[in-house]
Design a protein around this motif. Sequence first.
Motif: not given
Ligand code: GSH
Length: 204
Positions: A9, A36, A63-64
């Motif tokens: 995204k 998402t 998970e990044s």
């Molecule tokens: N702990 C996860 C956090 C991932 C995360 O929160 N991603 C956000 C975007 S930065 C997300 O996809 N949120 C749901 C959305 O945007 O609909 C990681 O490190 O990948």
Amino acid sequence: MSGYTLYWKPGSGSMVVEAALRLVGVSFDGVRINDTSDPAFLALNPAGKVPVLKMACGPVIAESAAILLSLDDMFPEARLLPPRGRSGHVKAVQWLIFMATNIYPACLRYYYPERHTADPAPEAAEAVRQQAARDMERDFAQLAAVVQGPFLTGQTMTITDVYAAMLADWYDPAKQLPELAALVSRVLENPAAAEAWRNHGFGK
Ligand SMILES: N[C@@H](CCC(=O)N[C@@H](CS)C(=O)NCC(=O)O)C(=O)O
């Protein structure tokens, strides 16, 4: 079609995974996720979050930090992290995990405070936001203090530096810290990181 698929995204944490794929030099397909909560995406990551990477060999990883550590395992010669067995390796892993488990979630609390309280009152969300700002101030200061110059673990950029630059871009006060401002500039001198940065609309 390539062996890797990155679900991404704009403006999100998938930026650092795109940078890692470009640094490794593998070809990949990008699938932009606009929703998402789409069932097809939830089947890949029930948490409903990007980044997600579908690996050439089959597994799907979310998970990044887990994705970056897996890519480093698979492509050690790309030096996403310093070589194993050197002190730089453990420190780069430590700060990567520190950011993924402290600063990234604090940033989400800051921008989406209402998702982090059961209390619908606007003051409750504001309290969450203020605490997140305090947490980030403390954690970014800790990060800035360990920059060895110009990067976190010395003279060579690692994927941990790209991660730090990404988080700093999300939160303006972090970019005011001279060590982090310098780190962001140096990260953007790397063509692979700069391309992922641009593609994800960072730096605005
Ligand atoms: N702990 C996860 C956090 C991932 C995360 O929160 N991603 C956000 C975007 S930065 C997300 O996809 N949120 C749901 C959305 O945007 O609909 C990681 O490190 O990948």
